[in-house]
Structures are given as C-alpha cells and as structure tokens.
Design an enzyme around this catalytic site. Sequence first.
Site, PDB file in Angstrom:
ATOM      1  CG  HIS A  53      -2.089  -0.899   1.142  1.00  0.00           C
ATOM      2  ND1 HIS A  53      -3.217  -0.727   1.890  1.00  0.00           N
ATOM      3  CD2 HIS A  53      -2.321  -1.976   0.359  1.00  0.00           C
ATOM      4  CE1 HIS A  53      -4.111  -1.675   1.593  1.00  0.00           C
ATOM      5  NE2 HIS A  53      -3.582  -2.452   0.670  1.00  0.00           N
ATOM      6  CD  GLU A  55      -1.980   4.460   3.194  1.00  0.00           C
ATOM      7  OE1 GLU A  55      -1.705   3.727   2.215  1.00  0.00           O
ATOM      8  OE2 GLU A  55      -3.124   4.579   3.645  1.00  0.00           O
ATOM      9  CB  CYS A  86      -2.220   2.089   5.973  1.00  0.00           C
ATOM     10  SG  CYS A  86      -1.707   1.159   4.509  1.00  0.00           S
TER      11      CYS A  86
END
Lengths: 152, 152
Positions: A53, A55, A86
């Site tokens: 992801h 992040e 996240c």
Amino acid sequence: MLTHELFMKEAIEEARKAEALREVPIGAVIVWNDEIIGRGHNLRETSMDPLAHAELIAIKEASEYLNAWRLLDCKLYVTLEPCPMCAGAIVQSRVPQVIYGTPDPKAGCAGTLMNLLQEERFNHQVDIVSGVLREECSTMLIQFFRRLRGKS
Amino acid sequence: MLTHELFMKEAIEEARKAEALREVPIGAVIVWNDEIIGRGHNLRETSMDPLAHAELIAIKEASEYLNAWRLLDCKLYVTLEPCPMCAGAIVQSRVPQVIYGTPDPKAGCAGTLMNLLQEERFNHQVDIVSGVLREECSTMLIQFFRRLRGKS
C-alpha cells in the site's frame, strides 16, 4: 492549509503513477522539515504483495532516510483514508500527523469505520486533518472503478 | 491441536532468533499444505524499520512464495497476539486462520483490546485459535523484559 494542498498534490501525483499501472490510484508522501522524504503508490497487483500500500511504501522509505523506526516530526499525506493495516503502521511508526484526501466508507480506519489513529488505549495518538483536495482524490477513484466496470 | 503445537514451536524458534539479537522475542510462521512457506521474527531495532514485525516479514515471504497477494488456504502462527498493523495486514492478505500463543494486553487486536480479525464491516474475517503454547510464548517475553529492566 495551502501547504497541505501542496503536499497533497504530490500524493495525488503518486496516485497517478499507480493509475498508470492499472492499480487502484492511491498515493502517499511523508514530509519532514518541509521536505518529502518518503513517497509511495499502491502496487498491490503489480508486485503481488498485500503489504504494497502507498502508506507502507512511503513509511519504509522515510524510515530508511531517517535511519529510525520512529518518524518523529513527520507528516503523512495520503489521498485515501488509511485502512486498518496502514493506520496500524502509522501508529507503529509514531507519525504525529496524518492528512488525508477522501474518506473510505469500506475500510477507513481514521474516523469512518473506526479510528485507530486516535485510540486512547494504544501508546500513540495521531492528529488528523481530512478533506484536503477531497474532490480530486475522490474523483480519481470513482473514475478508475467506473472504467474497470466498463471493461468487465 | 498437536499440529498447532508443532508449528507454534517453529514460531517460537523464530522468536528466539529475535531474542538473540536483543529484539523483543516475537516470531511467526505461515503454513500452506502443512509446509512452512513464510517465517519472520521481530527486527524493528536491528533494521530500524517500524514495519519489521514478525507477521509482516512472514506474510511478505509467503506472498513471494505463492506469487499472490492473497494467502488463501494459509495459516499464520504467531507467538504474541497481533498488533493493529499486523492484524490489518492479515485481513489484507486474506489469511483464513490465525493461531497465536499469548494475548497482548497493551496492543492486542485479535480479541484483547479489539478484534480487527473478525470485524464484520471489513471484507474478510479470520478464524482465531488462541492460547497454543501460551505459557512458553509468555514466559519468553516476561524474561526478556525482566532482563531489560535489570540492565537499565
């Protein structure tokens, strides 16, 4: 707020890189002393990695830059409200402030479904600013899923 | 249950590797078709990486092995109840079952502080088995922190 918009534009630029790879367009940047020290965009499909992801990629880069697992005095900008993974990573890395573009009604854990960033029982709480360039962050996602449905 | 203990012993072996590096002793393994396809131990201090928890390292390895971000038909064994980040990563990677050793009263998100693994609003729920070799997993942590306090 102007600064927030400036850095959110950088996060949107990251999201556009994901979009170019046919990934869900989500991007993030981490800012320290007004400088971007970590960037990331969603690469889940491309890298076949559930952890890829925006992040997490940005956190890893910023952490390498600072040579520390604590991202003190950092701000994390992300186009979409963080998911539980996240949000948990943001707490783990002690990021003091998160600025996000648009809420995530399906998995948002910074106020929508729950608020892991401000859970008092954890050992770190995060300041949250939401809705920065919300329209642009949201439209990018809506158009992506519209195109996807059109193809299937 | 016997099988659970067998694989938990492997997770404990991972935790011992962390301990040898003076890291908090937490270990994890991921099992697919009765075979270990991912291993990890806590490396947060050694690698200066806030994401270097046992579970995330094991998930990444298993995902590379399967060349997929969905860890279907996998079981994740971990000595300590997952934190919010790791619980979120388990949901993201669609692990069907998590077996953990001892609960974490400070950050446990698989039933203690909250239960992110069985949150109905997320798009994946996880079967949980807890307390496998609990005593051994717990004693390892207690002794680690006792030694740490003794030194300071």
